[in-house]
Design a protein around this motif. Structure first.
Motif, PDB file in Angstrom:
ATOM      1  N   TYR A  37       6.228   7.209  -6.888  1.00  0.00           N
ATOM      2  CA  TYR A  37       5.155   6.348  -6.436  1.00  0.00           C
ATOM      3  C   TYR A  37       4.911   5.288  -7.427  1.00  0.00           C
ATOM      4  O   TYR A  37       4.631   5.529  -8.743  1.00  0.00           O
TER       5      TYR A  37
ATOM      6  N   LYS B 231      -2.054   8.360   0.633  1.00  0.00           N
ATOM      7  CA  LYS B 231      -0.837   7.430   0.650  1.00  0.00           C
ATOM      8  C   LYS B 231       0.289   7.290   1.851  1.00  0.00           C
ATOM      9  O   LYS B 231       0.557   6.378   2.286  1.00  0.00           O
TER      10      LYS B 231
ATOM     11  N   GLY C 246       0.311   4.465   4.660  1.00  0.00           N
ATOM     12  CA  GLY C 246       1.628   3.656   4.929  1.00  0.00           C
ATOM     13  C   GLY C 246       1.969   3.657   6.525  1.00  0.00           C
ATOM     14  O   GLY C 246       2.771   2.943   7.016  1.00  0.00           O
TER      15      GLY C 246
ATOM     16  N   LYS D 214      -1.049  -2.897   8.952  1.00  0.00           N
ATOM     17  CA  LYS D 214      -1.384  -3.381   7.689  1.00  0.00           C
ATOM     18  C   LYS D 214      -2.088  -4.662   7.743  1.00  0.00           C
ATOM     19  O   LYS D 214      -1.793  -5.785   7.718  1.00  0.00           O
TER      20      LYS D 214
END
Length: 151
Positions: A79, A108, A112, A116
């Motif tokens: 990451y 995370k 994802g 967005k």
């Protein structure tokens, strides 16, 4: 004249039915688990799904420290973040992140898989990840969902 009339119903913030659900991450694989949680957050499992509206549920994830990664991802997955200063690139492996903050690993992965844009940021606020079997949302009376039954 006898005809059938079908109307497309578009949900909005006032008409959407949001619920609180608890999912257990124990023994689950990170990617498959995260995609199912993202579906719950987005509301794609509901018949009245509307793409531009937050019609998903509020999801509580428990036992985040007991999630697994397949293959060699625990050692090889990195990451990367940047501090904003020159030469400020920092990286962590999944193993180190799981030891430091296992909830962040799940957050995370789920983030994802969300859109967005502003809607994705709003949906992400409906996710609550906890280390251990206890959570602080007992007042909402969440129902337990088995993710293996979901698609």
């Amino acid at each position: 004249m006898n005809t059938l009339s079908y109307k497309t119903v578009s949900a909005n913030k006032a008409t959407v039915d949001k619920q609180w659900v608890v999912v257990d991450a124990e023994g689950q694989t990170l990617g498959r688990f995260s995609s199912k949680v993202a579906i719950l957050l987005r509301g794609k499992h509901k018949p009245g799904f509307t793409p531009h509206v937050d019609c998903g549920d509020n999801v509580i994830v428990i036992n985040a420290e007991k999630i697994t990664l397949s293959g060699n991802k625990l050692d090889e997955k990195t990451y990367i973040r940047h501090t904003g200063y020159p030469g400020g690139q920092r990286s962590l492996t999944a193993k180190v992140m799981q030891q430091k903050n296992p909830a962040l690993l799940v957050e995370k992965a789920v983030k994802g898989m969300l859109p967005k844009n502003k809607l994705g940021a709003e949906l992400f606020r409906n996710l609550n990840v906890f280390v251990g079997a206890e959570h602080t949302h007992g007042a909402q009376k969440p129902k337990t969902v088995n993710l293996n039954d979901l698609k």
